[in-house]
Design an enzyme around this catalytic site. Structure first.
Site, PDB file in Angstrom:
ATOM      1  N   HIS A  89       0.843  -1.206   0.000  1.00  0.00           N
ATOM      2  CA  HIS A  89       0.000   0.000   0.000  1.00  0.00           C
ATOM      3  C   HIS A  89       0.874   1.251   0.000  1.00  0.00           C
ATOM      4  O   HIS A  89       1.693   1.454   0.903  1.00  0.00           O
ATOM      5  CB  HIS A  89      -0.923  -0.021   1.214  1.00  0.00           C
ATOM      6  CG  HIS A  89      -1.897  -1.164   1.152  1.00  0.00           C
ATOM      7  ND1 HIS A  89      -2.266  -1.892   2.245  1.00  0.00           N
ATOM      8  CD2 HIS A  89      -2.552  -1.701   0.090  1.00  0.00           C
ATOM      9  CE1 HIS A  89      -3.125  -2.839   1.874  1.00  0.00           C
ATOM     10  NE2 HIS A  89      -3.314  -2.744   0.566  1.00  0.00           N
ATOM     11  N   GLU A  92       1.709   3.810   2.990  1.00  0.00           N
ATOM     12  CA  GLU A  92       2.173   3.285   4.277  1.00  0.00           C
ATOM     13  C   GLU A  92       3.687   3.402   4.387  1.00  0.00           C
ATOM     14  O   GLU A  92       4.420   2.407   4.461  1.00  0.00           O
ATOM     15  CB  GLU A  92       1.656   1.848   4.445  1.00  0.00           C
ATOM     16  CG  GLU A  92       0.130   1.813   4.435  1.00  0.00           C
ATOM     17  CD  GLU A  92      -0.483   0.422   4.316  1.00  0.00           C
ATOM     18  OE1 GLU A  92       0.264  -0.574   4.378  1.00  0.00           O
ATOM     19  OE2 GLU A  92      -1.717   0.343   4.166  1.00  0.00           O
ATOM     20  N   HIS A 219       3.003  -3.402   6.783  1.00  0.00           N
ATOM     21  CA  HIS A 219       2.000  -2.410   6.437  1.00  0.00           C
ATOM     22  C   HIS A 219       1.979  -1.385   7.562  1.00  0.00           C
ATOM     23  O   HIS A 219       2.652  -1.541   8.573  1.00  0.00           O
ATOM     24  CB  HIS A 219       0.609  -3.052   6.371  1.00  0.00           C
ATOM     25  CG  HIS A 219       0.363  -3.906   5.155  1.00  0.00           C
ATOM     26  ND1 HIS A 219      -0.486  -3.541   4.146  1.00  0.00           N
ATOM     27  CD2 HIS A 219       0.862  -5.121   4.801  1.00  0.00           C
ATOM     28  CE1 HIS A 219      -0.516  -4.481   3.219  1.00  0.00           C
ATOM     29  NE2 HIS A 219       0.298  -5.469   3.589  1.00  0.00           N
ATOM     30  N   GLU A 289       1.261  -4.525  11.059  1.00  0.00           N
ATOM     31  CA  GLU A 289       0.790  -3.146  10.905  1.00  0.00           C
ATOM     32  C   GLU A 289       1.591  -2.320  11.898  1.00  0.00           C
ATOM     33  O   GLU A 289       1.404  -2.427  13.109  1.00  0.00           O
ATOM     34  CB  GLU A 289      -0.709  -3.042  11.237  1.00  0.00           C
ATOM     35  CG  GLU A 289      -1.612  -3.895  10.383  1.00  0.00           C
ATOM     36  CD  GLU A 289      -1.949  -3.267   9.031  1.00  0.00           C
ATOM     37  OE1 GLU A 289      -1.491  -2.132   8.764  1.00  0.00           O
ATOM     38  OE2 GLU A 289      -2.667  -3.920   8.259  1.00  0.00           O
TER      39      GLU A 289
HETATM   40  O1  0X9 Z   1      -6.348  -4.246   4.677  1.00  0.00           O
HETATM   41  C1  0X9 Z   1      -5.195  -4.641   4.510  1.00  0.00           C
HETATM   42  O2  0X9 Z   1      -4.770  -5.016   3.438  1.00  0.00           O
HETATM   43  C2  0X9 Z   1      -4.235  -4.671   5.708  1.00  0.00           C
HETATM   44  N1  0X9 Z   1      -4.399  -3.461   6.495  1.00  0.00           N
HETATM   45  S1  0X9 Z   1      -4.018  -1.989   5.907  1.00  0.00           S
HETATM   46  O3  0X9 Z   1      -4.514  -0.998   6.823  1.00  0.00           O
HETATM   47  N2  0X9 Z   1      -2.458  -1.840   5.866  1.00  0.00           N
HETATM   48  O4  0X9 Z   1      -4.538  -1.855   4.602  1.00  0.00           O
HETATM   49  C3  0X9 Z   1      -4.567  -5.846   6.571  1.00  0.00           C
HETATM   50  C4  0X9 Z   1      -4.392  -7.168   5.891  1.00  0.00           C
HETATM   51  C5  0X9 Z   1      -4.828  -8.308   6.762  1.00  0.00           C
HETATM   52  N3  0X9 Z   1      -6.157  -8.065   7.050  1.00  0.00           N
HETATM   53  C6  0X9 Z   1      -7.023  -8.697   7.903  1.00  0.00           C
HETATM   54  N4  0X9 Z   1      -6.662  -9.698   8.636  1.00  0.00           N
HETATM   55  N5  0X9 Z   1      -8.222  -8.205   7.949  1.00  0.00           N
HETATM   56 ZN    ZN Z   2      -1.544  -1.844   4.109  1.00  0.00          ZN
END
Ligand code: 0X9
Ligand code: ZN
Length: 599
Positions: A89, A92, A219, A289
């Site tokens: 992303h 980030e 991330h 994260e």
């Molecule tokens: O949504 C995503 O791709 C990730 N979070 S972000 O805020 N960096 O976009 C999380 C990926 C893993 N997601 C879950 N377990 N929900």
């Molecule tokens: Zn992300």
């Protein structure tokens, strides 16, 4: 003496001057600067670092990986691979900085004694920017751009790379943030799974590695350390193994600056990277994260640059621990008689496995005969090649081998779990096992026992027996409590070569006055190879099955009216040199329906 000292001194000087090029993390790096720093690391450390492109973005920019390994210029097929990837992303930014930080740390500390042993067995790949087009866009156009820069052809741009992987792709209700069917959305999943060159490059790169062992995807933000599944809150196969690894990372992160990362996020994600690789090949992957905490506020993607170092630093021990688990074997259980603890212990050669990894001699029972419903002692032998390992955990499971040969799995049953101190050398741990009643899903009296050893200094990274030395597996034949005296042993040659079939009965397992008759099978014309190797028994071609009938003769007046017979049916491959048998024993409990005939 003097010469030796001078030499050591010069070496120290050389290492210090040659490798010291500290990257400045007091400010964010531009995309060009990240690339340049990666290139500089490789140039300054040509023996251990190399910059390679794993593919191009949708706008044609290279996606760079820094490969960190001894003999970096050559592919060493025996070594395991660890992948650290960041910036799926675009906005980030702290994630890319953390990726660069890890790359630099591993290069600069490559020879640290506590690191070098494990790194010597690994090839580490750091991809600080998986989404170069998006990253550039955040510096030139819009700071909070998330997706790549795909022209969707409808006036919108970008696909969410972390919704574009082929497992559970496009599932769910199709709304942001789980994964959106609408191209305008931030979590647009794309026109197809792997429609994007960035995800395709990562897939092909990782699938092309010799032995991927662990994957970490950086991330931001929220201070969360996630494990599969992302698409559902249900447990994945191997949940306890993944949870152990995630908790270890969380503990280590927390120990640095007191920031305790959460284990879960508030929404599901379909078509996500770590789900894909866990589903596809049980490659343990985690999503970190990074800083700061919180949700929803866009400002969280651009914390002050003073947060970069603490965010990266606190994740370093988690990375190092993952590398240790991936590169340094210490506790292990054999997968087959010749296993020396290497990972993998067996590889699929297209039509058969190179080694029968379901025949661990470190897993056995007493008595050997396994009658359904009876309680036996299950022995598990653990080898410790390192110093005393206090507080190790040993678990035993059984499972239907026709469903999954992995431990734990969604269908495995825990036999028991013990905490033990493992001194150097071998230790045998005992469990009490109630032999499963009935048949597996294929109607066979056939079950697989898996044993798992784990310690804070040596954890399993996967659930597949052949891919982790922490796991051993052994298939067992069980027997119905009521069986006939007319018995048969069937064998199929699953090997890729001709194999001799032999049936043996241990007379010690027979009650007094009992005899097992093995009628000879119809003679076959032996092949030239069989004659050369002086093979006595029938030879099975690959894929061929043989059925050997057996008859139990009970001498008149024998005191035993029921008994358990251990019959071994093995295949001995027709190869030159020492030939070792493959296969397992059959156990029959015999209860003659009629009384023994009078004399
Ligand atoms: O949504 C995503 O791709 C990730 N979070 S972000 O805020 N960096 O976009 C999380 C990926 C893993 N997601 C879950 N377990 N929900
Ligand atoms: Zn992300």
């Amino acid at each position: 003496m003097t010469r030796g000292r001078t030499f050591v001194f010069l070496m120290a000087l050389f290492v210090a001057s040659g490798a010291f090029a500290a990257i400045d993390f007091s400010a964010y790096h531009t995309p060009e600067q990240v690339d340049a720093e990666l290139a500089a690391l490789a140039t300054a450390n040509p023996a251990i670092a190399q910059r390679v492109s794993i593919g191009n973005s949708v706008e044609g920019r290279p996606i760079w990986a820094l490969k960190i390994s001894d003999n970096v210029a050559s592919d060493e097929p025996d070594e395991g691979d660890v992948i650290i990837v960041a910036l799926h992303h675009a906005r980030e930014w702290v994630a890319a900085e953390a990726g660069l930080f890890m790359a630099e740390y591993l290069v600069e500390h490559f020879s640290d004694p506590e690191l070098s042993d494990c790194l010597a067995n690994l090839e580490v790949w750091v991809v600080p920017v998986a989404n170069p087009d998006g990253y550039l866009h955040t510096t030139t156009d819009y700071r909070y751009w998330r997706k790549n820069r795909r022209d969707n052809g409808d006036g919108t741009f970008g696909v969410d790379l972390n919704r574009n992987y082929a497992f559970q792709w496009g599932e769910g209700v199709g709304l942001d943030p789980e994964g959106s069917a609408y191209s305008v959305d931030d979590t647009y999943w794309g026109s197809a799974a792997f429609s994007e060159p960035e995800t395709m490059a990562l897939r092909d790169f990782i699938q092309g590695l010799d032995h991927p062992r662990a994957l970490l995807s950086f991330h931001t933000y929220g201070e969360i350390f996630l494990r599969p599944w992302s698409y559902t809150s249900a447990d994945p196969p191997g949940e306890s193994t993944l949870a152990l690894l995630a908790q270890n990372s969380i503990d280590r992160i927390s120990a640095v600056h007191g920031h305790t990362y959460q284990e879960t996020i508030w929404y599901r994600a379909f078509g996500e990277m770590t789900d894909y690789f866990w589903h596809e090949r049980r490659l343990a992957g985690f999503t970190a994260e990074l800083r700061p905490t919180g949700t929803l506020d866009l400002a969280g993607f651009s914390p002050p640059a003073s947060q970069i170092l603490p965010a990266a630093e606190e994740n370093l021990p988690a990375v190092l621990s993952l590398l240790k688990d991936a590169g340094c074997r210490r506790l292990w259980i054999k997968d087959h008689a010749a296993d020396s603890g290497s990972e993998p212990s067996s590889v699929w050669l297209g039509d058969h496995w190179s080694e029968p990894f379901w025949t661990s001699p470190d897993i056995w029972t007493e008595p050997e005969a396994l009658v359904e419903g009876e309680t036996v002692t299950l022995h598990v032998r653990v080898h410790n090649d390192g110093p005393m390992a206090s507080g190790a955990s040993v678990q035993a499971f059984f499972t239907d081998p026709r469903i999954a040969l992995e431990f734990p799995s969604l269908t495995s049953t825990l036999i028991g779990q013990v905490t033990v101190d493992l001194p150097p050398g071998d230790t045998v741990v005992d469990f009490s096992w109630e032999v499963p009643t009935g048949t597996n899903s294929w109607g066979e009296y056939h079950w697989c026992v898996g044993a798992l050893v784990s310690h804070p200094e040596d954890r399993p990274l996967t659930t597949l027996i052949e891919k982790t030395s922490n796991l051993g597996g052994r298939n067992f034949q069980t027997v119905q409590a009521l069986a006939s005296q007319f018995l048969a042993v069937a064998a199929t040659n699953f090997l890729g070569v001709d194999a001799e079939f032999r049936v043996t009965i241990d007379p010690a397992t027979l009650p007094a006055g009992w005899e097992v008759v093995v009628p000879p099978l119809p003679p076959r014309t032996p092949s030239r190879k069989a004659r050369l190797l002086r093979v006595e028994g029938p030879v099975l071609r690959p894929g061929e099955t043989v059925m050997q009938p057996l008859r139990v003769r009970i001498a008149p007046g024998s005191p035993a009216t029921t008994g358990t017979i251990q019959v071994n049916g093995v295949l001995i491959p027709l190869v030159a040199g020492v030939r070792s048998p493959v296969g397992n024993g059959y156990t029959y409990e015999v209860r003659p329906e009629q009384a023994p005939e009078p004399p």
